[in-house]
Design an enzyme around this catalytic site. Sequence first.
Site, short mmCIF file in Angstrom:
data_model
loop_
_atom_site.label_atom_id
_atom_site.label_comp_id
_atom_site.label_asym_id
_atom_site.label_seq_id
_atom_site.Cartn_x
_atom_site.Cartn_y
_atom_site.Cartn_z
N ARG A 88 0.83 -1.21 0.00
CA ARG A 88 0.00 0.00 0.00
C ARG A 88 0.86 1.26 0.00
NH1 ARG A 88 -5.62 -0.42 1.13
NH2 ARG A 88 -6.18 -2.48 1.89
N ARG A 122 -25.25 -1.70 -2.99
CA ARG A 122 -25.21 -2.84 -2.07
C ARG A 122 -26.25 -2.71 -0.97
NH1 ARG A 122 -18.98 -4.53 -1.09
NH2 ARG A 122 -18.88 -2.51 -0.07
#
Length: 209
Positions: A88, A122
């Site tokens: 990351r 969602r």
Amino acid sequence: MNLVFLGPPGAGKGTIASEAKNHFGIPHISTGDLFRSHIKGDTELGKQVKAILAAGDLVPDSVTIEMVKQRFLESDAKNGFILDGFPRTIAQADALAEMKTLDAVVNFVLDREQIVKRLSGRRVCKSTGRTYHILYNPPKVEGIDDETGEPLIQRDDDKPEAILNRLSVYEQQTEPLIAYYREKGLLVDIDASPAPEKVLSALIKAVQK
């Protein structure tokens, strides 16, 4: 095949990774899963992560790097891996370069509008955690769970303003990595907007050149 997957939330990295790992016969290593399994197993690293997360802090690079290093020692990772959620940061990318030689870094590209559409659609059943999507996987009755009959909810982090915030954080974190890997000639951009099977076949074609 040693692969790293990069891509914004909602790009379908997890879906593609679960198919690609079967195709290549290599494990899908997600840092989220690693954290969870270390915490569940109550390992030394797990205890550290649990305390860090409980304090609301970010897990430092050194702990994440050590977890990944240990995971590489397991027998299923001998012939390769798909890394998802690592690296990351540039420091993590440098550490990874010392551990392994990568074949490709796959960057799943999806525009903001589509990401918001995917994530904001969602819906979740609170008691069972079952997930639906109002466009791609709707319940039989709108707003109602198929099995329990409970009303479905939209999680706070699936609301458009939260999604845009997550995207900004992702972009700030990942843009330096995209430049880092592009410079090394390892980056492969894949359009993440088609159906998963099309994205998978584009990925296979791109990394096997």
